[in-house]
Design an enzyme around this catalytic site. Sequence first.
Site, PDB file in Angstrom:
ATOM      1  N   SER A   1     -10.234  -1.005   6.856  1.00 54.71           N
ATOM      2  CA  SER A   1      -9.661  -0.713   5.539  1.00 54.71           C
ATOM      3  C   SER A   1      -8.966  -1.880   4.875  1.00 54.71           C
ATOM      4  O   SER A   1      -8.576  -1.785   3.710  1.00 54.71           O
ATOM      5  CB  SER A   1      -8.680   0.468   5.646  1.00 54.71           C
ATOM      6  OG  SER A   1      -9.351   1.649   6.014  1.00 54.71           O
TER       7      SER A   1
ATOM      8  N   SER B   1      -9.808   1.629   2.757  1.00 52.79           N
ATOM      9  CA  SER B   1      -8.932   2.406   1.910  1.00 52.79           C
ATOM     10  C   SER B   1      -7.916   1.572   1.137  1.00 52.79           C
ATOM     11  O   SER B   1      -7.244   2.088   0.240  1.00 52.79           O
ATOM     12  CB  SER B   1      -8.190   3.439   2.764  1.00 52.79           C
ATOM     13  OG  SER B   1      -7.367   2.789   3.731  1.00 52.79           O
TER      14      SER B   1
ATOM     15  N   LYS C   1       0.826  -1.200   0.000  1.00 55.54           N
ATOM     16  CA  LYS C   1       0.000   0.000   0.000  1.00 55.54           C
ATOM     17  C   LYS C   1       0.867   1.260   0.000  1.00 55.54           C
ATOM     18  O   LYS C   1       1.961   1.284   0.567  1.00 55.54           O
ATOM     19  CB  LYS C   1      -0.918  -0.024   1.226  1.00 55.54           C
ATOM     20  CG  LYS C   1      -2.053   0.988   1.217  1.00 55.54           C
ATOM     21  CD  LYS C   1      -2.960   0.762   2.419  1.00 55.54           C
ATOM     22  CE  LYS C   1      -4.101   1.771   2.490  1.00 55.54           C
ATOM     23  NZ  LYS C   1      -4.996   1.515   3.654  1.00 55.54           N
TER      24      LYS C   1
END
Length: 640
Positions: free
Chosen positions: A252, A228, A84
């Site tokens: 997330s 996210s 990420k």
Amino acid sequence: MSHLPYYYRFTLSDLQKLFTGQYLTPTQLSTFCHAMATHTNPTLNIFNAIAPLSSILDQAHASSIRYEQNNPRSILDGVPISIKSNIAMRDFNLTANSKILSNVVGYDALLVQKLKDAGAIIIGQTNMDEFGMGSLGNNCNTSNDAGTSTSNSNSTITDNSSRSGRSYTINPLPSLMEYRNEYKMETYANHVRRMEIPESITDMIVDLDDNDDDDNGSTMPHYSPGGSSSGSAASVSIGSSILSIGTDTGGSVRLPASWCGVVGLKPTYGAISRDGVVSYASSLDTVGILGASVECVASTLDIIRNDNASVGKTMESVRDSTACFLDPIPGWKDNASSSTSSSSRSSSSSPSTSDDNNDDLELSGITIGIPAAFSVETLCNPSLSAWDKSIQWLEDCGATIQIIDETIVTPNAVKMSLPAYYVLSSAEASSNLARYDGLRYGMSCGESMGDSSDASKGETMDTKMSMNTREEQYASARSHGFGKEVQRRILAGTAVLSSDRFHSHYEAATKARATILKQLNSAFNGDAGVDDEDNVNCNPSVNTNGVDLMLIPTQMSMPPDLNPAAEVALDSTAAFRNDIMTVPISLAGLPAISVPVMVEDGDGSNSDSCPYAVVGMQVFGPKLSEKLILRAAHTLRHLY
């Protein structure tokens, strides 16, 4: 076997058999995953940056040699992994998908260094909501300037705006469900060896691109992958990486895993070091793992977890005061032989899959609680069906199912956890993001900011005259650098920390957090009901035997369509409500794992907006109970 029935996804057990049997090499797999990433990214926007093929091949070649010498570093040796964008990597810009950090060069976070030491190969840096603030994956705020690179010039930066100007990631799962086939491990390995992108994926990309090129506007749905960690989940779902590392603040990792049909693990708060992870809400931020199977995330957790050696050695330099120790994970499957033991390694050129045996499904002696407070009216039909299906399966596997009464875990505590989460996370974000002022950290007011008149819209002459030069620099850098959602949460956090709202909002949120933690612990410990400030009376007639684990759906609803051409207004409040199934666990700092469950069309899947029928189910337990939740979640693999 652990895969959905539309196309095959490798698990770590598969790769161990393929690598040690020399049926497939790390070089072939890494080349294939890189090709998948570069082929699909212009349409799906999964990656913000993809590592150059030359660098990947160098690492893969070294890994292949280690396997030839029967000396791999770990089960992750030669395995392509994505990371990420809010996790620091030496060869990539550390952006957290925000313009304000567009020129910050990264370094290796502690968990990234552990992955590299284990032999993992980092394919690229994935798309995400800016600073992790979002549940749909559509709060992206990166620059659209293609070709930006780090000071090391060691990564190929892709254009995050895609062919059609989109910045969000498209969930590949719904489209792939239209192109089902029955790949087996050997068949998919042959595709990899021949460097053939599966026809199902090629067809999906062509259809999406044809719709985007339509003069009348695209009408093909762009379903949200969740946020996210949107790019992380999508990369595993489509097969451009075998594993992905994300972060979970309020769901997330688990929500994207649910919507993309993969496994997502959020360990106990502090079990994985946050050194090198961009902070959003420090008391909630947790590094998570996404993979094709429970075994994949378990093996990865065992490598990057905090142990006595790593935490003790780095405590002063890392300053990770939230770190906790997690015991080794091997042995979490009862009666299941290790897939990596030398005795099980096959030397045949065509390995067979042996993950379908049932000798590790025994759950006798484990009590799994079903908290009635989470059975909310707005829960979608597929989630309800998957919940019932999972309960029946766990019971068939020997687990004792126990309903947790609403006097133990109360509906009000669950309901209040959502506003408490947003108050606390916004307050912490306001504090953490204050450092990005354009002077100490972040882009300066003169860097890549475009027309300064945009930042002046809405400012009155009196406002400008009341600001000194430094304040103007702060305002200019932050208004250009932060996206709308981040600005909203900073403002909200600043407001709840103000003197006139601190007691009524912030302190109330901390009390709500303490209440949900107390109630969940009561359910695990077997306390006789809850006598809290909400005047919930103890009920001595309720079965107060403690439970070992709890099972609830991961998602309230199916993913919405993000396609602007569909002219469907996105309800931001509804997106917040979807977090109700994940944020209570985050507030309590408990470990949880989301596993996909297939739901048949007859179970109500077509009654919701998204037509496909894969729903995430969430298993969670007390702090540091990772072994137990992994064991229970592993038994659910036969439902997906």
